[in-house]
Design a protein around this motif. Structure first.
Motif, PDB file in Angstrom:
ATOM      1  N   GLN A   7      58.636 -10.185   2.924  1.00 28.76           N
ATOM      2  CA  GLN A   7      57.905 -10.377   4.177  1.00 28.76           C
ATOM      3  C   GLN A   7      57.478  -9.036   4.770  1.00 28.76           C
ATOM      4  OE1 GLN A   7      60.775 -12.631   6.414  1.00 28.76           O
ATOM      5  NE2 GLN A   7      59.966 -14.597   5.729  1.00 28.76           N
ATOM      6  N   MET A   8      58.371  -8.053   4.725  1.00 27.18           N
ATOM      7  CA  MET A   8      58.049  -6.734   5.269  1.00 27.18           C
ATOM      8  C   MET A   8      56.943  -6.070   4.448  1.00 27.18           C
ATOM      9  SD  MET A   8      59.734  -6.336   7.989  1.00 27.18           S
ATOM     10  CE  MET A   8      59.495  -4.603   8.287  1.00 27.18           C
ATOM     11  N   GLN A   9      56.972  -6.226   3.130  1.00 21.52           N
ATOM     12  CA  GLN A   9      55.928  -5.661   2.281  1.00 21.52           C
ATOM     13  C   GLN A   9      54.580  -6.293   2.602  1.00 21.52           C
ATOM     14  OE1 GLN A   9      56.040  -3.045   0.372  1.00 21.52           O
ATOM     15  NE2 GLN A   9      53.879  -3.261  -0.147  1.00 21.52           N
ATOM     16  N   MET A  10      54.558  -7.612   2.790  1.00 26.61           N
ATOM     17  CA  MET A  10      53.321  -8.301   3.145  1.00 26.61           C
ATOM     18  C   MET A  10      52.811  -7.812   4.493  1.00 26.61           C
ATOM     19  SD  MET A  10      54.183 -12.147   1.772  1.00 26.61           S
ATOM     20  CE  MET A  10      52.797 -12.874   2.587  1.00 26.61           C
ATOM     21  N   ALA A  11      53.716  -7.607   5.446  1.00 25.13           N
ATOM     22  CA  ALA A  11      53.318  -7.121   6.771  1.00 25.13           C
ATOM     23  C   ALA A  11      52.722  -5.723   6.671  1.00 25.13           C
ATOM     24  CB  ALA A  11      54.528  -7.126   7.708  1.00 25.13           C
ATOM     25  N   ARG A  12      53.348  -4.837   5.877  1.00 21.11           N
ATOM     26  CA  ARG A  12      52.819  -3.486   5.704  1.00 21.11           C
ATOM     27  C   ARG A  12      51.419  -3.524   5.094  1.00 21.11           C
ATOM     28  NH1 ARG A  12      57.884  -2.732   3.399  1.00 21.11           N
ATOM     29  NH2 ARG A  12      59.379  -1.973   4.925  1.00 21.11           N
ATOM     30  N   GLU A  13      51.234  -4.361   4.076  1.00 22.72           N
ATOM     31  CA  GLU A  13      49.922  -4.476   3.433  1.00 22.72           C
ATOM     32  C   GLU A  13      48.876  -4.974   4.418  1.00 22.72           C
ATOM     33  OE1 GLU A  13      50.452  -6.947  -0.009  1.00 22.72           O
ATOM     34  OE2 GLU A  13      51.805  -5.503  -0.962  1.00 22.72           O
ATOM     35  N   THR A  14      49.238  -5.964   5.222  1.00 24.80           N
ATOM     36  CA  THR A  14      48.313  -6.507   6.213  1.00 24.80           C
ATOM     37  C   THR A  14      47.948  -5.450   7.240  1.00 24.80           C
ATOM     38  OG1 THR A  14      49.201  -8.730   5.911  1.00 24.80           O
ATOM     39  CG2 THR A  14      47.973  -8.317   7.942  1.00 24.80           C
ATOM     40  N   LEU A  15      48.942  -4.695   7.704  1.00 26.35           N
ATOM     41  CA  LEU A  15      48.674  -3.636   8.683  1.00 26.35           C
ATOM     42  C   LEU A  15      47.754  -2.570   8.093  1.00 26.35           C
ATOM     43  CD1 LEU A  15      52.195  -3.222  10.304  1.00 26.35           C
ATOM     44  CD2 LEU A  15      50.136  -4.158  11.369  1.00 26.35           C
ATOM     45  N   ARG A  16      47.977  -2.225   6.833  1.00 23.59           N
ATOM     46  CA  ARG A  16      47.112  -1.242   6.170  1.00 23.59           C
ATOM     47  C   ARG A  16      45.688  -1.774   6.046  1.00 23.59           C
ATOM     48  NH1 ARG A  16      51.188   0.386   2.980  1.00 23.59           N
ATOM     49  NH2 ARG A  16      50.836  -1.247   1.455  1.00 23.59           N
ATOM     50  N   GLU A  17      45.559  -3.021   5.627  1.00 25.10           N
ATOM     51  CA  GLU A  17      44.237  -3.624   5.419  1.00 25.10           C
ATOM     52  C   GLU A  17      43.482  -3.814   6.729  1.00 25.10           C
ATOM     53  OE1 GLU A  17      45.145  -7.232   3.391  1.00 25.10           O
ATOM     54  OE2 GLU A  17      45.707  -6.224   1.538  1.00 25.10           O
ATOM     55  N   GLN A  18      44.202  -4.077   7.799  1.00 26.20           N
ATOM     56  CA  GLN A  18      43.579  -4.380   9.089  1.00 26.20           C
ATOM     57  C   GLN A  18      43.687  -3.216  10.070  1.00 26.20           C
ATOM     58  OE1 GLN A  18      41.854  -7.168   9.471  1.00 26.20           O
ATOM     59  NE2 GLN A  18      42.413  -7.828   7.408  1.00 26.20           N
ATOM     60  N   ALA A  19      43.912  -2.005   9.589  1.00 26.77           N
ATOM     61  CA  ALA A  19      44.111  -0.849  10.468  1.00 26.77           C
ATOM     62  C   ALA A  19      42.950  -0.652  11.425  1.00 26.77           C
ATOM     63  CB  ALA A  19      44.348   0.410   9.635  1.00 26.77           C
ATOM     64  N   ASP A  20      41.710  -0.794  10.937  1.00 27.76           N
ATOM     65  CA  ASP A  20      40.534  -0.594  11.793  1.00 27.76           C
ATOM     66  C   ASP A  20      40.510  -1.599  12.942  1.00 27.76           C
ATOM     67  OD1 ASP A  20      39.793   1.431  10.096  1.00 27.76           O
ATOM     68  OD2 ASP A  20      38.327   0.209   9.005  1.00 27.76           O
ATOM     69  N   VAL A  21      40.779  -2.851  12.624  1.00 28.93           N
ATOM     70  CA  VAL A  21      40.775  -3.910  13.639  1.00 28.93           C
ATOM     71  C   VAL A  21      41.862  -3.649  14.673  1.00 28.93           C
ATOM     72  CG1 VAL A  21      41.126  -6.384  14.024  1.00 28.93           C
ATOM     73  CG2 VAL A  21      39.816  -5.605  12.039  1.00 28.93           C
ATOM     74  N   LEU A  22      43.040  -3.269  14.194  1.00 29.23           N
ATOM     75  CA  LEU A  22      44.153  -3.020  15.113  1.00 29.23           C
ATOM     76  C   LEU A  22      43.880  -1.824  16.016  1.00 29.23           C
ATOM     77  CD1 LEU A  22      47.104  -3.701  12.661  1.00 29.23           C
ATOM     78  CD2 LEU A  22      46.384  -5.133  14.562  1.00 29.23           C
ATOM     79  N   GLN A  23      43.250  -0.787  15.491  1.00 29.79           N
ATOM     80  CA  GLN A  23      42.901   0.368  16.324  1.00 29.79           C
ATOM     81  C   GLN A  23      41.891  -0.023  17.388  1.00 29.79           C
ATOM     82  OE1 GLN A  23      41.623   3.394  13.587  1.00 29.79           O
ATOM     83  NE2 GLN A  23      43.718   4.012  13.094  1.00 29.79           N
ATOM     84  N   GLU A  24      40.937  -0.869  17.034  1.00 31.58           N
ATOM     85  CA  GLU A  24      39.939  -1.336  17.999  1.00 31.58           C
ATOM     86  C   GLU A  24      40.613  -2.158  19.108  1.00 31.58           C
ATOM     87  OE1 GLU A  24      36.487  -1.446  19.866  1.00 31.58           O
ATOM     88  OE2 GLU A  24      36.821  -0.327  18.017  1.00 31.58           O
ATOM     89  N   LEU A  25      41.531  -3.027  18.711  1.00 28.37           N
ATOM     90  CA  LEU A  25      42.250  -3.833  19.704  1.00 28.37           C
ATOM     91  C   LEU A  25      43.093  -2.937  20.623  1.00 28.37           C
ATOM     92  CD1 LEU A  25      43.442  -6.888  17.602  1.00 28.37           C
ATOM     93  CD2 LEU A  25      41.796  -6.903  19.491  1.00 28.37           C
ATOM     94  N   ALA A  26      43.668  -1.881  20.102  1.00 28.55           N
ATOM     95  CA  ALA A  26      44.502  -0.986  20.892  1.00 28.55           C
ATOM     96  C   ALA A  26      43.700  -0.266  21.971  1.00 28.55           C
ATOM     97  CB  ALA A  26      45.204   0.021  19.987  1.00 28.55           C
ATOM     98  N   LYS A  27      42.403  -0.093  21.739  1.00 29.32           N
ATOM     99  CA  LYS A  27      41.542   0.587  22.709  1.00 29.32           C
ATOM    100  C   LYS A  27      41.258  -0.280  23.912  1.00 29.32           C
ATOM    101  CE  LYS A  27      39.165   3.305  19.199  1.00 29.32           C
ATOM    102  NZ  LYS A  27      37.873   3.524  18.510  1.00 29.32           N
ATOM    103  N   ARG A  28      41.407  -1.582  23.789  1.00 34.11           N
ATOM    104  CA  ARG A  28      41.056  -2.506  24.877  1.00 34.11           C
ATOM    105  C   ARG A  28      42.157  -2.670  25.864  1.00 34.11           C
ATOM    106  NH1 ARG A  28      37.606  -7.152  21.778  1.00 34.11           N
ATOM    107  NH2 ARG A  28      36.333  -5.700  20.644  1.00 34.11           N
TER     108      ARG A  28
END
Length: 75
Positions: free
Chosen positions: A54-75
């Protein structure tokens, strides 16, 4: 509280767990444990393969979605 002795084993050192502790914790010969270094000592934890997956899947998802997460963090 149990006391164990650190002994030389080849180029490494090891400890022997009392049989009662091994049985109570459900540890098997050859089973891998995770060593966690803490400020006041160490902690041995039974590996949880389901959690590791589960942790490996979460890390992969975070890596793949880094751009989206950074955009959300700006809001």
């Amino acid at each position: 509280m149990e006391t164990v002795v650190v002994r030389k084993q080849g180029n490494s050192v090891g400890v022997t767990l009392p049989a009662e502790t091994r049985i109570r914790l459900g540890l098997e010969v050859g089973q891998e444990l995770t060593l966690v270094e803490m400020a006041d000592g160490i902690k041995l934890v039974k590996r949880n393969l389901k959690l590791e997956r589960q942790m490996q899947m979460a890390r992969e998802t975070l890596r793949e979605q880094a751009d989206v997460l950074q955009e959300l963090a700006k809001r």
